[in-house]
Design an enzyme around this catalytic site. Structure first.
Site, mmCIF file in Angstrom:
data_model
loop_
_atom_site.group_PDB
_atom_site.id
_atom_site.type_symbol
_atom_site.label_atom_id
_atom_site.label_comp_id
_atom_site.label_asym_id
_atom_site.label_seq_id
_atom_site.Cartn_x
_atom_site.Cartn_y
_atom_site.Cartn_z
ATOM 1 C CG ASP A 169 -2.462 -19.901 -0.703
ATOM 2 O OD1 ASP A 169 -0.933 -19.834 -0.057
ATOM 3 O OD2 ASP A 169 -1.535 -20.297 -1.289
ATOM 4 C CG ASP B 254 -6.450 -4.640 3.735
ATOM 5 O OD1 ASP B 254 -7.404 -4.826 4.875
ATOM 6 O OD2 ASP B 254 -6.720 -3.593 3.126
ATOM 7 C CE LYS C 160 1.002 -17.275 -1.915
ATOM 8 N NZ LYS C 160 0.326 -18.522 -2.337
ATOM 9 C CE1 TYR D 13 -3.456 -3.141 0.587
ATOM 10 C CE2 TYR D 13 -3.693 -2.714 2.503
ATOM 11 C CZ TYR D 13 -3.960 -3.102 1.551
ATOM 12 O OH TYR D 13 -4.963 -4.296 1.213
ATOM 13 C CG ASP E 19 -11.485 -7.204 6.531
ATOM 14 O OD1 ASP E 19 -11.321 -6.382 8.222
ATOM 15 O OD2 ASP E 19 -12.211 -6.374 5.862
#
Ligand code: NAD
Length: 367
Positions: free
Chosen positions: A225, A249, A192, A142, A253
């Site tokens: 993942d 992020d 990852k 970001y 959630d």
């Protein structure tokens, strides 16, 4: 010794309503526990824009840098949707996070037994769940450069850059290990590393730090993942999850929804220690300003009250009091006092925001 200081920025929509209930808890703690805060209040978001033409006045920013902790309600609302990006209410919150350099975002996902039926997962998978996601908040995709949209070979290309320095990984990993020592003593780091160099570096730095300073904490690594899959398959296997800004992020959630309602979710954003040893800190509920219910006394104040409990624990070293406050909220819910977000249509009349706050105070007094 002077009293610890708090800056309250209630913000917009239900922000003011839920913060009123937190003020009751702050007052109760002062009267009954001898822990008196020097509280100041100011504007943020749309309320600050209305007053000053900016979502965060420089004077408010300066105050936020000086206090021991900032408590924020929520920002935003339809009245501000058409404002220029630079003065949108959310810019006030982003400025606070950036200038206070709040690099570690703590999002607990805790499922009170009384609310287990509100989760989208089966009761036995979520009941008693208590995990903490530590998300890096000030770097990564970001913020990384280069970024933007430009023309290449006659077509638009969108670019963002995932970039982490060793120091950025090290400091947030330290926060996660320190936190784990105060909880279940386990950290699972997610990235990852199979497809991203930044993930390889992330894993290396976390592993090195663990060996050097935190060998007593159990450390595991997981591809992000798989982490998402495990969060909905068997979330209770985790204690502290450490991850970067982008994966955090999404994962936070996902974890949040394990617990049922947005009205229950607190958060903390912490930075480096100040001269007095306390970290720079901003505590806020995860929810927004909920314009659809604002001003109607329907908002659930629990997330904001639980954010204050996090402040007691992480800024003011009052873990026992924080636990007591969390237990009071849980007891109120278990006894059936609930706002509409925690009820089915057939469950009767919901409690108002004020009634919910009063019930928490009554429960605190009964301990
Ligand atoms: P929201 O979180 O405000 O509301 C989503 C839904 O959850 C709504 O139906 C709302 O009524 C309900 N809800 C939220 N908090 C609740 C509570 N405490 N009690 C009961 N119900 C609650 O998200 P949104 O509707 O997408 O956004 C509304 C505004 O808030 C937008 O302007 C958005 O930009 C802003 N926002 C701010 C923050 C923040 O301040 N940190 C976070 C998210 C959204």
């Amino acid at each position: 010794m002077s009293n610890p200081s708090l800056l309250i920025l209630a913000g917009d929509g239900i922000g003011a309503e839920v913060m009123t209930e937190v003020r009751k808890v702050i007052d109760w703690v002062g009267t009954n526990k001898g822990l008196t805060f020097d509280v100041s209040e100011d504007l943020v978001g749309g309320a600050a824009y209305d007053a000053h033409g900016t979502p965060l006045h420089d004077d408010t920013m300066a105050k936020a840098q000086e206090v021991d902790a900032v408590l924020l309600g929520a920002v935003g609302g339809p009245a501000y949707d058409d404002l220029d990006f630079s003065v949108k209410p959310e810019r006030g919150l982003l400025r606070l996070r950036k200038e206070m350099d709040l690099f570690a975002n703590l999002r607990p996902a805790q499922c009170f037994d009384a609310l287990a039926d509100f989760s989208s997962l089966k009761r036995d998978i979520v009941s008693g769940l208590d995990i903490m996601i530590v998300r890096e908040l000030t770097s990564g995709s970001y913020f990384g450069e280069p970024r933007g949209i430009h023309i290449e070979d006659n077509q638009r290309v969108g670019i963002n850059t995932q970039r982490y320095t060793e120091a950025e990984i090290d400091r947030v990993a330290r926060s996660a290990f320190e936190l784990a020592r105060r909880r279940g003593n386990k950290v699972c780091s997610m990235e990852k590393a199979n497809v991203m160099e930044s993930g390889i570096l992330w894993r290396d730095v976390v592993t090195e730090l663990h060996a050097a300073d935190y060998a007593d904490v159990e450390l595991s690594h997981m591809y992000a993942d798989n982490g998402a899959m495990q969060l909905v398959r068997a979330p209770k296997q985790f204690d502290v999850i450490l991850t970067d800004n982008l994966f955090g992020d999404i994962l936070s959630d996902c974890a949040a929804m394990l617990t049922g309602s947005l009205g229950m979710l607190p958060s903390a954003s912490l930075g480096a220690p100040m001269a007095n040893g306390r970290p720079k800190a901003l505590y806020e509920p995860v929810h927004g300003s909920a314009p659809d219910i604002a001003g109607q006394g329907k908002a659930n104040p629990s997330a904001c009250i639980l954010s204050f409990a996090m402040a007691l624990r992480y800024s003011f070293d009052q873990g026992d009091l924080a636990t007591q406050l969390e237990a009071a909220v849980e007891k109120v819910l278990a006894d059936g006092t609930r706002t509409g977000d925690l009820m089915q249509a057939s469950d009767g009349t919901p409690a108002t925001t004020t009634e919910m706050g009063d019930a928490v105070i009554a429960e605190l007094a009964a301990f």
